[in-house]
Design a protein around this motif. Structure first.
Motif, PDB file in Angstrom:
ATOM      1  N   UNK A 159       2.965  -8.399 -77.187  1.00  0.00           N
ATOM      2  CA  UNK A 159       3.463  -7.227 -76.467  1.00  0.00           C
ATOM      3  C   UNK A 159       4.102  -7.617 -75.135  1.00  0.00           C
ATOM      4  N   UNK A 160       3.444  -8.497 -74.403  1.00  0.00           N
ATOM      5  CA  UNK A 160       3.971  -8.926 -73.108  1.00  0.00           C
ATOM      6  C   UNK A 160       5.292  -9.669 -73.262  1.00  0.00           C
ATOM      7  N   UNK A 161       5.355 -10.546 -74.256  1.00  0.00           N
ATOM      8  CA  UNK A 161       6.588 -11.310 -74.487  1.00  0.00           C
ATOM      9  C   UNK A 161       7.715 -10.387 -74.945  1.00  0.00           C
ATOM     10  N   UNK A 182      12.029  -4.686 -70.706  1.00  0.00           N
ATOM     11  CA  UNK A 182      11.382  -3.374 -70.645  1.00  0.00           C
ATOM     12  C   UNK A 182      10.272  -3.394 -69.595  1.00  0.00           C
ATOM     13  N   UNK A 183       9.924  -2.246 -69.029  1.00  0.00           N
ATOM     14  CA  UNK A 183       8.813  -2.211 -68.072  1.00  0.00           C
ATOM     15  C   UNK A 183       7.515  -2.599 -68.769  1.00  0.00           C
ATOM     16  N   UNK A 185       1.901  -0.189 -73.922  1.00  0.00           N
ATOM     17  CA  UNK A 185       1.091   0.919 -74.444  1.00  0.00           C
ATOM     18  C   UNK A 185       1.818   1.673 -75.547  1.00  0.00           C
ATOM     19  N   UNK A 186       3.097   1.386 -75.739  1.00  0.00           N
ATOM     20  CA  UNK A 186       3.875   2.041 -76.800  1.00  0.00           C
ATOM     21  C   UNK A 186       4.264   1.053 -77.898  1.00  0.00           C
ATOM     22  N   UNK A 187       3.567  -0.058 -77.930  1.00  0.00           N
ATOM     23  CA  UNK A 187       3.840  -1.093 -78.919  1.00  0.00           C
ATOM     24  C   UNK A 187       2.571  -1.384 -79.700  1.00  0.00           C
TER      25      UNK A 187
END
Length: 204
Positions: free
Chosen positions: A158-160, A167-168, A173-175
């Protein structure tokens, strides 16, 4: 002779493809708890057998240091190098707790954590700090060349992904990333681009 040498020096770097594979499921996945260093569920052996034929041939394999990542590599018969920067986020005193338990203990702390990626009210690591060390490792792979496979955790994917898409951080939280989900990136030596994001098991 001199011209050939100059041409060789100016040759573009070899393209790099990197597949980040989410490790298999643990009890924390089933119980919706924040991650802890625990073994895989027994059912993951069968799921790994379905996925194994879909894994591409790779020039190098890495994995996060936690047991779940190392066991996932073992399921596929891989012998990875440990990549410490791809470790799971340190959730401090919340490690092993479900969000509902955290909300009952400290709703204000939970809300701050959910809204501010730089916050670490649990005393562990913030998402912003985790992104920094993940991206540092990612940038080191630009000019490696070939196809790399890294087995890590859902939050790292998610972070990558948020970083590559500019993206912010709240986008995490939307992934959704399920166990054995994959994120594949390609690099021209200067920047990473998204090639694939999803579940290889969908095609098994």
């Amino acid at each position: 002779m001199g011209d050939e040498t100059q041409e060789t020096r100016q040759k573009p770097p070899r393209a790099t493809r990197l597949t980040l594979l989410c490790r298999g499921a643990t009890a924390s996945n089933r119980l919706s708890r924040l991650a802890s260093d625990e073994p895989l569920l027994e059912r993951e052996w069968e799921r790994a057998e379905r996925l194994a034929p879909l894994l591409p041939a790779c020039d190098a394999v890495f994995c996060a240091p936690e047991a779940s990542a190392r066991e996932t590599a073992a399921l596929f018969g891989l012998h990875p190098a440990i990549a410490v920067p791809l470790r799971d986020v340190d959730y401090g005193r919340w490690n092993g707790l479900a969000l509902e338990d955290i909300a009952a203990q400290g709703p204000a702390d939970l809300q701050r954590w959910l809204s501010d990626p730089a916050a670490a009210p649990h005393g562990g690591e913030s998402f912003a700090a985790a992104r920094t060390r993940c991206i540092s490792w990612l940038d080191d792979q630009h000019a490696v060349g070939g196809h790399l496979l890294a087995i890590t955790h859902a939050i790292v994917l998610k972070l990558v992904l948020a970083h590559v898409l500019d993206a912010p951080l709240q986008a995490i939280w939307r992934t959704d990333v399920e166990p054995f989900g994959a994120l594949t990136l390609t690099s021209d030596g200067r920047r990473w681009a998204l090639r694939f994001f999803g579940s290889p098991l969908a095609f098994a």
